[in-house]
Design a protein around this motif. Structure first.
Motif, PDB file in Angstrom:
ATOM      1  N   ASN A   1      -5.982   4.998  -2.486  1.00  0.00           N
ATOM      2  CA  ASN A   1      -5.441   5.694  -3.648  1.00  0.00           C
ATOM      3  C   ASN A   1      -5.217   7.154  -3.276  1.00  0.00           C
ATOM      4  O   ASN A   1      -6.111   7.800  -2.723  1.00  0.00           O
ATOM      5  CB  ASN A   1      -6.407   5.600  -4.829  1.00  0.00           C
ATOM      6  CG  ASN A   1      -6.587   4.179  -5.307  1.00  0.00           C
ATOM      7  OD1 ASN A   1      -5.617   3.491  -5.599  1.00  0.00           O
ATOM      8  ND2 ASN A   1      -7.829   3.718  -5.383  1.00  0.00           N
TER       9      ASN A   1
ATOM     10  N   GLN B   1       2.000   1.780  -3.442  1.00  0.00           N
ATOM     11  CA  GLN B   1       0.861   2.266  -4.220  1.00  0.00           C
ATOM     12  C   GLN B   1       0.681   3.770  -4.033  1.00  0.00           C
ATOM     13  O   GLN B   1       0.402   4.500  -4.989  1.00  0.00           O
ATOM     14  CB  GLN B   1      -0.407   1.527  -3.794  1.00  0.00           C
ATOM     15  CG  GLN B   1      -1.690   2.025  -4.440  1.00  0.00           C
ATOM     16  CD  GLN B   1      -2.913   1.313  -3.889  1.00  0.00           C
ATOM     17  OE1 GLN B   1      -2.848   0.156  -3.464  1.00  0.00           O
ATOM     18  NE2 GLN B   1      -4.043   1.991  -3.876  1.00  0.00           N
TER      19      GLN B   1
ATOM     20  N   LYS C   1       0.831  -1.204   0.000  1.00  0.00           N
ATOM     21  CA  LYS C   1       0.000   0.000   0.000  1.00  0.00           C
ATOM     22  C   LYS C   1       0.868   1.257   0.000  1.00  0.00           C
ATOM     23  O   LYS C   1       0.523   2.262  -0.635  1.00  0.00           O
ATOM     24  CB  LYS C   1      -0.926  -0.007   1.226  1.00  0.00           C
ATOM     25  CG  LYS C   1      -2.073  -0.992   1.112  1.00  0.00           C
ATOM     26  CD  LYS C   1      -3.011  -0.634  -0.029  1.00  0.00           C
ATOM     27  CE  LYS C   1      -4.212  -1.557  -0.077  1.00  0.00           C
ATOM     28  NZ  LYS C   1      -5.112  -1.244  -1.218  1.00  0.00           N
TER      29      LYS C   1
ATOM     30  N   GLY D   1       1.228   6.497  -6.887  1.00  0.00           N
ATOM     31  CA  GLY D   1       0.073   7.324  -7.217  1.00  0.00           C
ATOM     32  C   GLY D   1       0.385   8.809  -7.135  1.00  0.00           C
ATOM     33  O   GLY D   1      -0.080   9.601  -7.979  1.00  0.00           O
TER      34      GLY D   1
END
Length: 231
Positions: free
Chosen positions: A50, A13, A10, A17
Motif C-alpha cells: 500500500n 493498487q 499490485k 492508492g
C-alpha cells in the motif's frame, strides 16, 4: 531489503492508492496541500504494497479559496515538475497532477522519466513516447516488458495510460482534478481525449530550463521504477 518485480494488480493498487492519497491532500483535508515533489522515491510501500506519500519538506498549504501560488525559488526534481512550475514558479494542485501523471506512466512502463531513451527517436521523453503510441493506436507497447508473461488487465492498463496523459497535458486547466482521476481509474467516468502534453522532446524541455532566469534547485532521483520494495 530485496526488491521484487510487481505484477499488474499490485501496480494498479499503487497507482490508485497514490491517487486517493492526493485526493485527500488536495480536496478532503482541512487545508489544501500541494506536495511539489511527487516522484517514485517519495512513495513508500508497506508490507502489503500500500503506497504512502512521504517527504513533505517542499509542500505548501492553501487556505480558503486560494488555489495557486508562485515562488522565485523553484525546487523539485527534474523530469517531474509541471512546465508552469519549472519555468514560471507557479504551483497548484494541477502541478501535483502533472507529477502524478508522469508517475503513472513510469509504473506502467517500468521506465524512468529522467534519462529515458527511445531507440528510434533521439530526445523523445517518456511522455512523448506514451503520447505517440496512443496516437498510433499502439498504447499497449508502453507496458513493461517484464509483465508480458504475467496477468495484465488490458482495460485497466489502457485506462491508466489514458489518465496519465490527461494529467500531463501542457495547459494546467486541461488537467483533471484528483477526484476526477479517482473516478476515471475506477471506470466510473468517461475518458476525454487528451491534448498535447508538456515535455514531448527532451531537447525542448532542456532549452526551456536553460532559458529560465529564475533561480532553480533540482533534486536527483535515482530510484529504478521497474522494481518496488515494501517497507
Amino acid at each position: 531489503m530485496q526488491s521484487k518485480l510487481l505484477e499488474w494488480p499490485k501496480r494498479f493498487q499503487i497507482i490508485f492508492g497514490i491517487a486517493r492519497g492526493f485526493q485527500y491532500l488536495h480536496q478532503d483535508s482541512r487545508l489544501r496541500i500541494v506536495h511539489r515533489d511527487l516522484k517514485a522515491s517519495n512513495i513508500l510501500l508497506d508490507n502489503e504494497m500500500n503506497p504512502k506519500i512521504s517527504d513533505f519538506g517542499m509542500a505548501r498549504t492553501f487556505g480558503g479559496d486560494q488555489t495557486t501560488g508562485k515562488t522565485n525559488r523553484v525546487v523539485g526534481t527534474y523530469g517531474y515538475m509541471a512546465p508552469e512550475y519549472a519555468f514560471n514558479g507557479i504551483f497548484s494542485t494541477k502541478s501535483d497532477i502533472f507529477s502524478f501523471g508522469i508517475t503513472v506512466l513510469e509504473i506502467v512502463s517500468g521506465k524512468r522519466s529522467t534519462g529515458f531513451n527511445h531507440e528510434n527517436i533521439e530526445g523523445l521523453t517518456l511522455i512523448g513516447h506514451a503520447w505517440a503510441l496512443l496516437k498510433e493506436g499502439r498504447p499497449f507497447d508502453l507496458i513493461d516488458v517484464h509483465m508480458k508473461d504475467s496477468y495484465v488487465n488490458l482495460q485497466e492498463v489502457l485506462r491508466c495510460i489514458h489518465v496519465g496523459l490527461l494529467c500531463v497535458q501542457q495547459n494546467p486547466m486541461d488537467r483533471p482534478d484528483m477526484s476526477s482521476v479517482v473516478l476515471m481509474l475506477n471506470g466510473e467516468r468517461e475518458l476525454p481525449q487528451p491534448k498535447s502534453p508538456g515535455y514531448f522532446l527532451e531537447k525542448d524541455s532542456q532549452e526551456r530550463y536553460q532559458a529560465s532566469t529564475k533561480p532553480q534547485s533540482f533534486s536527483k532521483n535515482t530510484m529504478t521504477i521497474t522494481t518496488f520494495a515494501g517497507r
